[in-house]
Design an enzyme around this catalytic site. Structure first.
Site, mmCIF file in Angstrom:
data_model
loop_
_atom_site.group_PDB
_atom_site.id
_atom_site.type_symbol
_atom_site.label_atom_id
_atom_site.label_comp_id
_atom_site.label_asym_id
_atom_site.label_seq_id
_atom_site.Cartn_x
_atom_site.Cartn_y
_atom_site.Cartn_z
ATOM 1 N N TYR A 136 -1.313 12.199 -2.506
ATOM 2 C CA TYR A 136 -1.736 10.876 -2.048
ATOM 3 C C TYR A 136 -1.729 10.737 -0.536
ATOM 4 C CZ TYR A 136 -2.269 8.542 -6.530
ATOM 5 O OH TYR A 136 -2.733 8.156 -7.770
ATOM 6 N N ASP A 151 -2.991 -0.165 -1.726
ATOM 7 C CA ASP A 151 -2.896 1.236 -2.123
ATOM 8 C C ASP A 151 -3.519 2.135 -1.063
ATOM 9 O OD1 ASP A 151 -1.572 0.697 -4.423
ATOM 10 O OD2 ASP A 151 -3.220 1.156 -5.778
ATOM 11 N N VAL A 152 -2.959 3.324 -0.888
ATOM 12 C CA VAL A 152 -3.402 4.216 0.176
ATOM 13 C C VAL A 152 -4.723 4.914 -0.143
ATOM 14 C CG1 VAL A 152 -2.224 6.291 -0.649
ATOM 15 C CG2 VAL A 152 -2.587 5.970 1.808
ATOM 16 N N HIS A 178 -10.138 -8.479 -9.496
ATOM 17 C CA HIS A 178 -10.375 -7.071 -9.789
ATOM 18 C C HIS A 178 -11.876 -6.815 -9.918
ATOM 19 C CE1 HIS A 178 -10.183 -3.163 -11.712
ATOM 20 N NE2 HIS A 178 -8.874 -3.144 -11.574
ATOM 21 N N PRO A 179 -12.408 -5.773 -9.250
ATOM 22 C CA PRO A 179 -13.859 -5.533 -9.289
ATOM 23 C C PRO A 179 -14.378 -5.158 -10.671
ATOM 24 C CG PRO A 179 -12.733 -3.673 -8.269
ATOM 25 C CD PRO A 179 -11.709 -4.756 -8.422
ATOM 26 N N GLY A 180 -13.494 -4.686 -11.541
ATOM 27 C CA GLY A 180 -13.944 -4.287 -12.862
ATOM 28 C C GLY A 180 -14.053 -5.418 -13.859
ATOM 29 N N THR A 219 -7.716 -6.703 -19.444
ATOM 30 C CA THR A 219 -6.720 -5.771 -19.988
ATOM 31 C C THR A 219 -5.307 -6.242 -19.647
ATOM 32 O OG1 THR A 219 -6.999 -4.367 -18.015
ATOM 33 C CG2 THR A 219 -8.256 -3.771 -20.000
ATOM 34 N N GLU A 254 0.689 -3.895 -12.278
ATOM 35 C CA GLU A 254 -0.487 -4.771 -12.295
ATOM 36 C C GLU A 254 -0.417 -5.753 -13.460
ATOM 37 O OE1 GLU A 254 -4.790 -3.706 -11.084
ATOM 38 O OE2 GLU A 254 -4.750 -3.448 -13.271
ATOM 39 N N ASP A 302 -14.475 -0.823 -5.760
ATOM 40 C CA ASP A 302 -14.248 0.525 -6.283
ATOM 41 C C ASP A 302 -15.494 1.343 -5.981
ATOM 42 O OD1 ASP A 302 -13.931 2.853 -7.795
ATOM 43 O OD2 ASP A 302 -12.868 1.815 -9.402
#
Length: 272
Positions: A44, A129-130, A151-153, A163, A221, A244
């Site tokens: 990462y 997040d990295v 969230h883009p999803g 979810t 999350e 994303d």
């Protein structure tokens, strides 16, 4: 719940034009925490240079910013030229054998850092997040007591397709036909004290689940979404603040400001 949504073409520019002026008596500082824990060295941390270099171009430009990087391989953190008033602090944390454990420990790591140091250094904190990079301006329009990102999803989906954690045994449980939005775990922030409360509650719930041998479907999350169901964000950012790169750009998202980069999950998350 009358949430103030920030999206491209909205009233953001009126806000930014006012807050970004450098008055001599204004001293507002920001902490940007970067989760950079790997399952093995370099999995990462390899994303960190792009993250920091693009943040220097786009994140809270002309404000005081301190980057907090949490990693198990501090010797691999790259040297990046930072602008005046911007600093980097590296905190070593233990590695894990499962990426799910890294995800689950994120709230604990941030809570502990706020208690020990961050609360004395900043007014606002954003937790990102990295494995991401900035593409366009992320400025004062994003500030609020408690800030979440759609969230883009899921921004086009109805709540029954979210979810959320659906098992009542988990403290992250959200029943069907309940919920407002699905929030991204990779980006949230706000006043330091508000984010501290969020991370403390989520950590306690994660630990209670662990004692009961249950792990929420999307770890921290899932707990973030449960917390924000009862504690509404004071500001809600559009998916342009957490896109994303695997997704095709849509007509609704006119500017991508920050996005998760494409990567080989089989390599960086070998236990998937």
């Amino acid at each position: 719940w009358c949430w103030p949504n920030v999206t491209c073409g909205g009233p953001r520019w009126l806000v930014v034009a006012h807050l970004s002026i450098k008055y001599p008596y204004v001293d507002v500082s920001y902490i940007l925490t970067v989760t950079c824990v790997s399952l093995n060295s370099d999995r990462y941390v390899r994303f960190l240079r792009d993250f920091l270099e693009t943040a220097e171009k786009h994140f809270m430009v002309d404000f005081n910013v301190r980057y907090y990087v949490f990693t198990d391989c501090p010797d691999d953190v790259p040297s990046v030229n930072l602008s005046q008033g911007r600093h980097l602090t590296v905190i070593q944390v233990p590695a894990s054998n499962r990426w799910q454990e890294i995800s689950a420990r994120r709230m604990e790591i941030i809570q502990t850092a706020i208690e020990s140091q961050i609360s004395r250094e900043a007014d606002y904190i954003f937790c990102l997040d990295v494995d991401s990079k900035f593409h366009a301006r992320w400025g004062a329009e994003s500030l609020g007591r408690l800030v979440a990102v759609i969230h883009p999803g899921f921004y086009r989906k109805t709540r029954n397709h979210f979810t959320y954690e659906r098992r009542p045994a988990s403290t992250a449980y959200i029943p069907m036909d309940t919920g407002d939005y699905y929030y991204a775990g990779a980006a949230f922030g706000g006043f330091v004290e508000d984010v501290y409360t969020l991370t403390k509650v989520c950590r306690n719930q994660l630990e209670e689940d662990a004692r009961n041998s249950i792990e929420a479907v999307w770890q921290e999350e899932s707990h973030l979404n449960r917390y924000l169901l009862s504690n509404k964000p004071s500001k809600l950012l559009s998916p342009e603040y957490q896109w994303d790169d695997k997704k095709t750009k849509t007509k609704e998202v006119k500017v991508i400001r920050f996005s998760s980069v494409i990567k080989n999950y089989a390599e960086i998350r070998p236990n998937v």
